[in-house]
Scaffold this active site. Structure first.
Site, PDB file in Angstrom:
ATOM      1  N   ASP A  61       0.875  -1.171   0.000  1.00  0.00           N
ATOM      2  CA  ASP A  61       0.000   0.000   0.000  1.00  0.00           C
ATOM      3  C   ASP A  61       0.915   1.224   0.000  1.00  0.00           C
ATOM      4  OD1 ASP A  61      -1.586   2.173   0.565  1.00  0.00           O
ATOM      5  OD2 ASP A  61      -2.681   1.222   2.200  1.00  0.00           O
ATOM      6  N   TYR A 156      -9.320  14.194  -8.122  1.00  0.00           N
ATOM      7  CA  TYR A 156      -8.377  13.484  -8.999  1.00  0.00           C
ATOM      8  C   TYR A 156      -7.553  14.466  -9.834  1.00  0.00           C
ATOM      9  CZ  TYR A 156      -6.400  10.599 -12.652  1.00  0.00           C
ATOM     10  OH  TYR A 156      -5.500  10.009 -13.515  1.00  0.00           O
ATOM     11  N   LYS A 160      -3.300  15.126  -9.610  1.00  0.00           N
ATOM     12  CA  LYS A 160      -2.327  14.878 -10.678  1.00  0.00           C
ATOM     13  C   LYS A 160      -1.507  16.144 -10.983  1.00  0.00           C
ATOM     14  CE  LYS A 160      -2.738  10.514 -11.384  1.00  0.00           C
ATOM     15  NZ  LYS A 160      -1.611   9.587 -11.318  1.00  0.00           N
TER      16      LYS A 160
HETATM   17  N1  LIG Z   1      -6.273   5.472 -18.050  1.00  0.00           N
HETATM   18  C1  LIG Z   1      -6.215   6.785 -18.277  1.00  0.00           C
HETATM   19  O1  LIG Z   1      -6.981   7.346 -19.066  1.00  0.00           O
HETATM   20  C2  LIG Z   1      -5.196   7.624 -17.551  1.00  0.00           C
HETATM   21  C3  LIG Z   1      -4.973   8.941 -17.993  1.00  0.00           C
HETATM   22  C4  LIG Z   1      -4.031   9.716 -17.331  1.00  0.00           C
HETATM   23  C5  LIG Z   1      -3.315   9.189 -16.275  1.00  0.00           C
HETATM   24  N2  LIG Z   1      -3.560   7.901 -15.867  1.00  0.00           N
HETATM   25  C6  LIG Z   1      -2.781   7.405 -14.742  1.00  0.00           C
HETATM   26  O2  LIG Z   1      -2.104   6.233 -15.160  1.00  0.00           O
HETATM   27  C7  LIG Z   1      -1.986   5.334 -14.049  1.00  0.00           C
HETATM   28  C8  LIG Z   1      -2.595   3.986 -14.397  1.00  0.00           C
HETATM   29  O3  LIG Z   1      -3.914   4.170 -14.865  1.00  0.00           O
HETATM   30  P1  LIG Z   1      -4.940   2.945 -15.084  1.00  0.00           P
HETATM   31  O4  LIG Z   1      -5.914   3.384 -16.095  1.00  0.00           O
HETATM   32  O5  LIG Z   1      -4.210   1.672 -15.307  1.00  0.00           O
HETATM   33  O6  LIG Z   1      -5.654   2.998 -13.637  1.00  0.00           O
HETATM   34  P2  LIG Z   1      -6.079   1.841 -12.609  1.00  0.00           P
HETATM   35  O7  LIG Z   1      -6.949   2.518 -11.607  1.00  0.00           O
HETATM   36  O8  LIG Z   1      -6.600   0.684 -13.333  1.00  0.00           O
HETATM   37  O9  LIG Z   1      -4.675   1.394 -11.950  1.00  0.00           O
HETATM   38  C9  LIG Z   1      -4.160   1.910 -10.785  1.00  0.00           C
HETATM   39  C10 LIG Z   1      -3.441   0.803 -10.042  1.00  0.00           C
HETATM   40  O10 LIG Z   1      -3.001   1.345  -8.779  1.00  0.00           O
HETATM   41  C11 LIG Z   1      -3.281   0.392  -7.780  1.00  0.00           C
HETATM   42  N3  LIG Z   1      -3.425   1.034  -6.475  1.00  0.00           N
HETATM   43  C12 LIG Z   1      -4.459   1.768  -6.024  1.00  0.00           C
HETATM   44  N4  LIG Z   1      -4.255   2.146  -4.760  1.00  0.00           N
HETATM   45  C13 LIG Z   1      -3.055   1.649  -4.392  1.00  0.00           C
HETATM   46  C14 LIG Z   1      -2.291   1.705  -3.208  1.00  0.00           C
HETATM   47  N5  LIG Z   1      -2.743   2.348  -2.109  1.00  0.00           N
HETATM   48  N6  LIG Z   1      -1.074   1.087  -3.176  1.00  0.00           N
HETATM   49  C15 LIG Z   1      -0.620   0.426  -4.262  1.00  0.00           C
HETATM   50  N7  LIG Z   1      -1.306   0.333  -5.417  1.00  0.00           N
HETATM   51  C16 LIG Z   1      -2.514   0.937  -5.483  1.00  0.00           C
HETATM   52  C17 LIG Z   1      -4.584  -0.286  -8.225  1.00  0.00           C
HETATM   53  O11 LIG Z   1      -4.776  -1.537  -7.580  1.00  0.00           O
HETATM   54  C18 LIG Z   1      -4.346  -0.388  -9.727  1.00  0.00           C
HETATM   55  O12 LIG Z   1      -3.701  -1.609 -10.062  1.00  0.00           O
HETATM   56  C19 LIG Z   1      -2.649   6.043 -12.873  1.00  0.00           C
HETATM   57  O13 LIG Z   1      -1.666   6.770 -12.164  1.00  0.00           O
HETATM   58  C20 LIG Z   1      -3.614   6.999 -13.545  1.00  0.00           C
HETATM   59  O14 LIG Z   1      -3.927   8.096 -12.713  1.00  0.00           O
HETATM   60  C21 LIG Z   1      -4.478   7.124 -16.473  1.00  0.00           C
END
Ligand SMILES: NC(=O)c1ccc[n+]([C@@H]2O[C@H](COP(=O)([O-])OP(=O)(O)OC[C@H]3O[C@@H](n4cnc5c(N)ncnc54)[C@H](O)[C@@H]3O)[C@@H](O)[C@H]2O)c1
Length: 249
Positions: A61, A156, A160
């Site tokens: 975590d 959110y 970021k």
């Molecule tokens: N998908 C998009 O459109 C997008 C766009 C911009 C930025 N992002 C960023 O890219 C990254 C990945 O995005 P995604 O779409 O795969 O999101 P997602 O929510 O599927 O993945 C996030 C991961 O973080 C893990 N997580 C959450 N809380 C946690 C904690 N306390 N400790 C450890 N792990 C933890 C979750 O279990 C998950 O596997 C994120 O940082 C997200 O903010 C995503």
């Protein structure tokens, strides 16, 4: 020969979606990986092994400093060094997409605890080892979402923006140790993630994307490899936006 041969990289948020795509690509480039998530990383472990790379899966975590310190210690015990850290873990999938009046403050606090404090704690855990080695690469995953703003989702979006600010200040502090800190900021990427949208939640009209197709996780992986490789050794404190041109930075 891979571009990250033998480099030891910690990747958080590695269990699924974009994190899993990062893990696959880093493995293909020859990195030795520690994959961390609050969720089980078994599926990603199999993906990395299939790519022929070494892997250490860990349940961590990132918002808990005892656990992030333990994470860094375990990686040192296993691999003897830490060359790179990718802070990809975030609260994103599953957050409520709401207007400001409807944001639950518990959800606000958890978002900041993971996205901002968690990113900081992982940096703080690895930096002593990187200082000892007189070098290292930190890539914090931000988002381009705050460039254009969004109607709603203030917790959110602002978290970021904070990731970018954190990267910049750490870049200043750590440059003397040849540790680079950069932000990789994706735009909306089709990762399979699901959002909870309240019935009356705002939906922004689609904006024009010059590169007119949906983004996929593989659009991000090459830039991540670059930011972890020696090709980016003179680059720090920067934010690289990968969004098909939907907003310029
Ligand atoms: N998908 C998009 O459109 C997008 C766009 C911009 C930025 N992002 C960023 O890219 C990254 C990945 O995005 P995604 O779409 O795969 O999101 P997602 O929510 O599927 O993945 C996030 C991961 O973080 C893990 N997580 C959450 N809380 C946690 C904690 N306390 N400790 C450890 N792990 C933890 C979750 O279990 C998950 O596997 C994120 O940082 C997200 O903010 C995503």
């Amino acid at each position: 020969m891979g571009r990250l041969d033998d480099r030891v990289v910690i990747l958080t948020g590695a269990a699924k979606h974009i994190g899993q795509a990062y893990a696959r690509r880093l493995a293909e480039e020859g990195a030795r990986l520690a994959i961390c998530d609050i969720a089980d990383c078994g599926e990603t472990e199999a993906v990395v092994k299939e790519a022929g790379a070494e892997v250490l899966p860990m349940q961590v975590d990132v918002s808990d400093e005892t656990q992030t310190k333990q994470m860094a210690r375990q990686v040192i015990e296993r691999y003897g060094r830490i060359d790179g850290l990718v802070n990809n873990a975030a609260l994103f999938n599953g957050l409520h997409l709401t207007k400001m009046e409807d944001v639950e403050m518990d959800e606000w606090d958890r978002t900041y605890a993971v996205n901002v404090k968690g990113t900081f704690l992982c940096c703080r855990a690895v930096v002593p080892y990187m200082k000892q080695a007189n070098g290292g690469k930190i890539v914090n995953i931000g988002s381009g979402i705050f460039l254009g703003g969004l109607t709603g989702w203030p917790h959110y979006v602002s978290s970021k923006a904070a990731v970018m600010g954190l990267s910049r200040t750490l870049a200043k502090e750590l440059g003397a140790y040849h540790i680079t800190v950069n932000t990789l900021a994706p735009g909306g990427t089709d990762s399979g993630a699901q959002f909870h949208r309240a019935e009356d939640a705002p939906i922004d009209p689609p904006r024009h994307r010059p590169l007119d197709r949906p983004a996929v996780p593989e659009d991000l992986t090459g830039t991540l490899v670059y930011l972890l490789s020696s090709d980016s050794d003179f680059m720090t404190g920067q934010m690289v936006v990968i969004n098909g041109g939907i907003a310029f930075y």
